[in-house]
Design an enzyme around this catalytic site. Structure first.
Site, PDB file in Angstrom:
ATOM      1  N   HIS A 105       0.800  -1.226   0.000  1.00  0.00           N
ATOM      2  CA  HIS A 105       0.000   0.000   0.000  1.00  0.00           C
ATOM      3  C   HIS A 105       0.834   1.279   0.000  1.00  0.00           C
ATOM      4  O   HIS A 105       0.526   2.243   0.705  1.00  0.00           O
ATOM      5  CB  HIS A 105      -0.952   0.002   1.193  1.00  0.00           C
ATOM      6  CG  HIS A 105      -2.076  -0.987   1.091  1.00  0.00           C
ATOM      7  ND1 HIS A 105      -2.587  -1.418  -0.118  1.00  0.00           N
ATOM      8  CD2 HIS A 105      -2.784  -1.648   2.056  1.00  0.00           C
ATOM      9  CE1 HIS A 105      -3.575  -2.279   0.113  1.00  0.00           C
ATOM     10  NE2 HIS A 105      -3.694  -2.440   1.406  1.00  0.00           N
ATOM     11  N   HIS A 179      -9.422   2.684   0.707  1.00  0.00           N
ATOM     12  CA  HIS A 179      -9.384   1.488   1.553  1.00  0.00           C
ATOM     13  C   HIS A 179     -10.425   1.550   2.672  1.00  0.00           C
ATOM     14  O   HIS A 179     -10.142   1.209   3.817  1.00  0.00           O
ATOM     15  CB  HIS A 179      -7.972   1.310   2.135  1.00  0.00           C
ATOM     16  CG  HIS A 179      -7.607  -0.103   2.439  1.00  0.00           C
ATOM     17  ND1 HIS A 179      -8.076  -0.756   3.555  1.00  0.00           N
ATOM     18  CD2 HIS A 179      -6.831  -0.992   1.789  1.00  0.00           C
ATOM     19  CE1 HIS A 179      -7.569  -1.983   3.582  1.00  0.00           C
ATOM     20  NE2 HIS A 179      -6.817  -2.153   2.513  1.00  0.00           N
ATOM     21  N   GLU A 313     -11.855  -2.770  -2.815  1.00  0.00           N
ATOM     22  CA  GLU A 313     -10.778  -1.916  -3.303  1.00  0.00           C
ATOM     23  C   GLU A 313     -10.687  -2.008  -4.830  1.00  0.00           C
ATOM     24  O   GLU A 313     -10.070  -2.926  -5.371  1.00  0.00           O
ATOM     25  CB  GLU A 313      -9.455  -2.339  -2.662  1.00  0.00           C
ATOM     26  CG  GLU A 313      -9.487  -2.386  -1.142  1.00  0.00           C
ATOM     27  CD  GLU A 313      -8.332  -3.195  -0.575  1.00  0.00           C
ATOM     28  OE1 GLU A 313      -7.164  -2.923  -0.943  1.00  0.00           O
ATOM     29  OE2 GLU A 313      -8.594  -4.117   0.232  1.00  0.00           O
TER      30      GLU A 313
END
Length: 349
Positions: A105, A179, A313
């Site tokens: 991420h 997210h 996502e």
């Protein structure tokens, strides 16, 4: 339509602000300029009771210590990059390792850990906040100075649109997503195991033990990964399928979308009557059913626990830089990047 702004906390000498967008029907979405983080989405249930449907914190400290990326924009690259390195145009780049030997991420200080500039706009039928940030060349190991804009827009059709825009002065990688963890029960009254998910997807990506894709596309037919006609999250959490067990009892898998911008993702909670339709131009969606969620901090007064929320996502396929058979994340120098995902909130009787 209405926009409000208030101080949410302090980060050193910098103020972190919360922006709230509210439409004429009472639907309200609140974001921080820290990480472009969605902190609350307030929608009605079938009885007209307005409640929050995402996980988050009342205090900034929760987000500063948060390792679950609640509500944040993650990037430059969402998901995992195996070995925390990649080769681009003959040059190998080393990235920050923030999940064992992998890059997750965007790294240690990705998009979720910085304060973005914010600009609001109000129209008769919609209100928006545009967040902007320049990620400098070499940040977290990525090449190029990257200018990013993320615009959240709420309209009177009860739609929340997220538009991502980026441009880099060097060829680089870009794959961003939001997210948020959704829980349509309202104010986290129960977990998401009895939520029903429908996905227009014929294939998902098989995962290895480290949750990186093997590179193989798997057919959903005849498996707990077949959401084409809708199925409960519980069916995967209770499944003995090796991929469900590998993910910790549920899902942490990328699905390849077979359609775009045509109600391709639908989440429902029969108890509250809430429904959320997700439409996107992204090639896939990672479905994560918070199988690893735990901790001592409270999420709006509720103890973190497994299956408390579900992430949807919308993004490119994880670790694509290591799989030639996946759509590419490469963003060419001076070429604009844009992607849009829309969430529509409603009621099913």
């Amino acid at each position: 339509m209405n926009i409000t702004k208030e101080q949410f906390g302090k980060l050193g000498n910098n103020t972190v602000n919360a922006f709230s967008l509210e439409n004429d029907h009472g639907v309200k979405v609140t974001f921080l300029d820290y990480g472009c983080t969605i902190t609350k989405i307030i929608t009605p249930n079938r009885n007209g009771e307005f409640e929050n449907i995402v996980l988050g914190y009342d205090q900034l400290e929760g987000y500063l210590n948060n390792t679950a990326f609640f509500g944040s924009i993650v990037g430059r690259v969402a998901g995992r990059i195996g070995g925390a390195e990649f080769t681009l145009n003959g040059k190998t780049y080393s990235l920050a390792k923030n999940e064992n030997n992998n890059h997750l991420h965007g790294g240690i200080k990705g998009f979720d850990k910085v304060i973005w500039d914010a600009k609001t706009e109000e129209k008769s039928d919609e209100v928006s906040v545009k967040f902007s940030f320049i990620s400098p060349d070499g940040e977290e190991g990525y090449p190029g100075n990257l200018k990013m804009d993320v615009t959240y827009t709420l309209n009177n059709n009860n739609e929340l649109k997220i538009q991502y825009e980026g441009i880099s002065d060097e060829t680089t990688l870009l794959n961003v997503t939001n997210h948020s963890y959704f829980n349509l029960s309202g104010d986290l009254k129960c977990d998401i195991l009895d939520h029903e998910l429908t996905l227009k997807s014929d294939q998902y990506l098989e995962l290895q033990e480290n949750l990186l894709p093997t590179g193989e596309y798997a057919d959903v037919e005849g498996t707990p990964f077949d959401f084409r006609q809708g199925r409960s999250i519980r069916s995967g959490a209770d499944s003995e399928h090796p991929q469900n067990k590998l993910a910790g009892g549920g899902y942490d898998h990328p699905f390849v979308l077979s359609e775009n911008r045509n109600e391709e993702i639908v989440l429902r909670d029969s108890e509250s009557g809430r429904q959320m339709i997700v439409e996107t131009d992204a090639v896939g969606v990672v479905v994560y059913t918070s199988n690893q969620l735990a901790g001592d901090d409270e999420i709006y007064g509720v103890q973190p626990r497994k299956h408390l929320g579900i992430c949807l996502e919308t993004q490119g396929l994880p670790d694509a830089v290591h799989h030639e058979n996946f759509p590419s994340w490469v963003l060419e120098k001076d070429k604009p990047y844009t992607s849009v995902t829309t969430f529509k909130f409603g009621i099913v009787e």
